[in-house]
Design a protein around this motif. Sequence first.
Motif, PDB file in Angstrom:
ATOM      1  N   VAL A  45      19.844   8.221   6.149  1.00 25.06           N
ATOM      2  CA  VAL A  45      20.586   7.647   5.023  1.00 25.06           C
ATOM      3  C   VAL A  45      20.487   6.126   5.024  1.00 25.06           C
ATOM      4  O   VAL A  45      20.558   5.486   3.971  1.00 25.06           O
ATOM      5  CB  VAL A  45      22.055   8.117   5.071  1.00 25.06           C
ATOM      6  N   ASP A  46      20.289   5.547   6.189  1.00 29.05           N
ATOM      7  CA  ASP A  46      20.125   4.090   6.258  1.00 29.05           C
ATOM      8  C   ASP A  46      18.947   3.620   5.411  1.00 29.05           C
ATOM      9  O   ASP A  46      18.965   2.515   4.864  1.00 29.05           O
ATOM     10  CB  ASP A  46      19.939   3.633   7.702  1.00 29.05           C
ATOM     11  N   HIS A  47      17.916   4.453   5.307  1.00 25.61           N
ATOM     12  CA  HIS A  47      16.772   4.103   4.454  1.00 25.61           C
ATOM     13  C   HIS A  47      17.197   4.054   2.989  1.00 25.61           C
ATOM     14  O   HIS A  47      16.744   3.187   2.234  1.00 25.61           O
ATOM     15  CB  HIS A  47      15.637   5.115   4.632  1.00 25.61           C
ATOM     16  N   LEU A  48      18.053   4.992   2.580  1.00 22.29           N
ATOM     17  CA  LEU A  48      18.548   4.990   1.204  1.00 22.29           C
ATOM     18  C   LEU A  48      19.404   3.760   0.945  1.00 22.29           C
ATOM     19  O   LEU A  48      19.283   3.112  -0.105  1.00 22.29           O
ATOM     20  CB  LEU A  48      19.355   6.264   0.939  1.00 22.29           C
ATOM     21  N   THR A  49      20.262   3.432   1.891  1.00 24.36           N
ATOM     22  CA  THR A  49      21.109   2.245   1.746  1.00 24.36           C
ATOM     23  C   THR A  49      20.261   0.993   1.612  1.00 24.36           C
ATOM     24  O   THR A  49      20.489   0.151   0.732  1.00 24.36           O
ATOM     25  CB  THR A  49      22.048   2.117   2.957  1.00 24.36           C
ATOM     26  N   LEU A  53      20.112  -1.396  -1.808  1.00 18.01           N
ATOM     27  CA  LEU A  53      20.637  -2.752  -1.735  1.00 18.01           C
ATOM     28  C   LEU A  53      19.566  -3.830  -1.759  1.00 18.01           C
ATOM     29  O   LEU A  53      19.884  -5.008  -1.927  1.00 18.01           O
ATOM     30  CB  LEU A  53      21.483  -2.916  -0.464  1.00 18.01           C
ATOM     31  N   ARG A  54      18.302  -3.445  -1.567  1.00 15.13           N
ATOM     32  CA  ARG A  54      17.229  -4.435  -1.487  1.00 15.13           C
ATOM     33  C   ARG A  54      16.632  -4.701  -2.862  1.00 15.13           C
ATOM     34  O   ARG A  54      15.945  -3.876  -3.446  1.00 15.13           O
ATOM     35  CB  ARG A  54      16.126  -3.958  -0.544  1.00 15.13           C
ATOM     36  N   ARG A 111       9.086  -2.866  -4.926  1.00 10.28           N
ATOM     37  CA  ARG A 111       9.748  -4.145  -4.647  1.00 10.28           C
ATOM     38  C   ARG A 111       9.141  -4.846  -3.427  1.00 10.28           C
ATOM     39  O   ARG A 111       9.828  -5.463  -2.630  1.00 10.28           O
ATOM     40  CB  ARG A 111      11.252  -3.950  -4.448  1.00 10.28           C
ATOM     41  N   GLY A 112       7.825  -4.674  -3.280  1.00  9.62           N
ATOM     42  CA  GLY A 112       7.121  -5.353  -2.213  1.00  9.62           C
ATOM     43  C   GLY A 112       7.239  -4.721  -0.848  1.00  9.62           C
ATOM     44  O   GLY A 112       6.763  -5.285   0.143  1.00  9.62           O
ATOM     45  N   HIS A 113       7.844  -3.527  -0.748  1.00  8.80           N
ATOM     46  CA  HIS A 113       8.025  -2.843   0.528  1.00  8.80           C
ATOM     47  C   HIS A 113       7.517  -1.404   0.416  1.00  8.80           C
ATOM     48  O   HIS A 113       7.403  -0.862  -0.686  1.00  8.80           O
ATOM     49  CB  HIS A 113       9.506  -2.838   0.924  1.00  8.80           C
ATOM     50  N   PRO A 114       7.228  -0.761   1.557  1.00  5.99           N
ATOM     51  CA  PRO A 114       6.800   0.647   1.500  1.00  5.99           C
ATOM     52  C   PRO A 114       7.853   1.517   0.811  1.00  5.99           C
ATOM     53  O   PRO A 114       9.059   1.310   1.006  1.00  5.99           O
ATOM     54  CB  PRO A 114       6.641   1.030   2.974  1.00  5.99           C
TER      55      PRO A 114
END
Length: 368
Positions: A45-49, A53-54, A111-114
């Motif tokens: 779930v930390d990946h979803l957070t 937020l990013r 957004r510039g990330h995987p």
Amino acid sequence: MVAVPTTDQSIDAAVHLHVEDVLAAYLSERRSELPELAATFARAVDHLTDFALRGGKRLRPTFAWWGWRAAGGDADGPLARTVLRTVSALELIQACALVHDDIMDASELRRGHPTVHVRFTEAHRAGGWLGEPERFGAAAAILLGDLALAWADDLFESAALEPAMRAAAREPWQAMRAEMFAGQYLDVLAQAEGDESQERALGVARLKTAAYTVERPLHLGVALAGADQGVVDAVRAFGTDLGVAFQLRDDVLGVYGDTEVTGKPAGDDLREGKRTLLVAIGLAYAERDGRHADAQLLRGALGDPDLTPRTIEQVRELMVEVGAVAELERRIERLTSSALAALDTAGLAEPGVTRLAELAVTATRRDR
């Protein structure tokens, strides 16, 4: 919590911050509720957070907020915080849509990330786990996208709305979710069928983006303010045309955008086989001008995962030469003008109506 702003100059930035504050607190709270046996899921779930937020422009809650203000909502009143909490749930709808969209399009960057499914694919590969890394990555991301949708509903329901406000808000909330999924299905169906029609491309833009990006968030905002049907109809007309124009600008950026700015690889829409209105017009105009080989070049580029920079540049030049880009720009301008005309008939209050007009220009002339 950040303070609810009282000046028009500070309010958009403060809405952005408040939405992120609500999301961070809510996601942290929900994560802590997961049972001990689900500790590994909590880490997932930390990946979803992180994803939620990013970055992100927070357009949906911003449109909803200004819809509420324009229909009479008081930024200094006791309901302001409750409304901000309600519209923050729109960002979890957005998270669900993006996570699932990236899987369906096999996108590697957001957004510039995987992307989320790529993160889990890489975790599987790094851990030397059993099975196919890509299949695991997709499965994990689908579940997290579903969770974002479930928690969006939970956050929406947790807002302390008066019964009449909740009943009025539920209509656009429920319609928005169904329209979003319908638009996504039409998008993948168009790719599967190779549908080159402008009608299908516009239908996808209307349902997949316009409805849940502008039209329904605005509808939600004015409904929370108790607007009558005449105001709802005018705001929805404004939101529909503006939302389609927003998607058409996205179509241009998907082919011509700067990767450093958009956060997505150059030509990604072509690799993904997107049957956008830009592509539909490009094909139609190339065939009209007898440039059949160029039309075939464009068709061959659609859905090619190994598309080279040279071919991308050839397609870009082709779209300009046949007039497809110029035509799309004209349509964006016409849709923006018709949206602003609808806004003028809505009978909305200041400063909301002026801010919505300014957002219309910002949304259709952006570079990301």
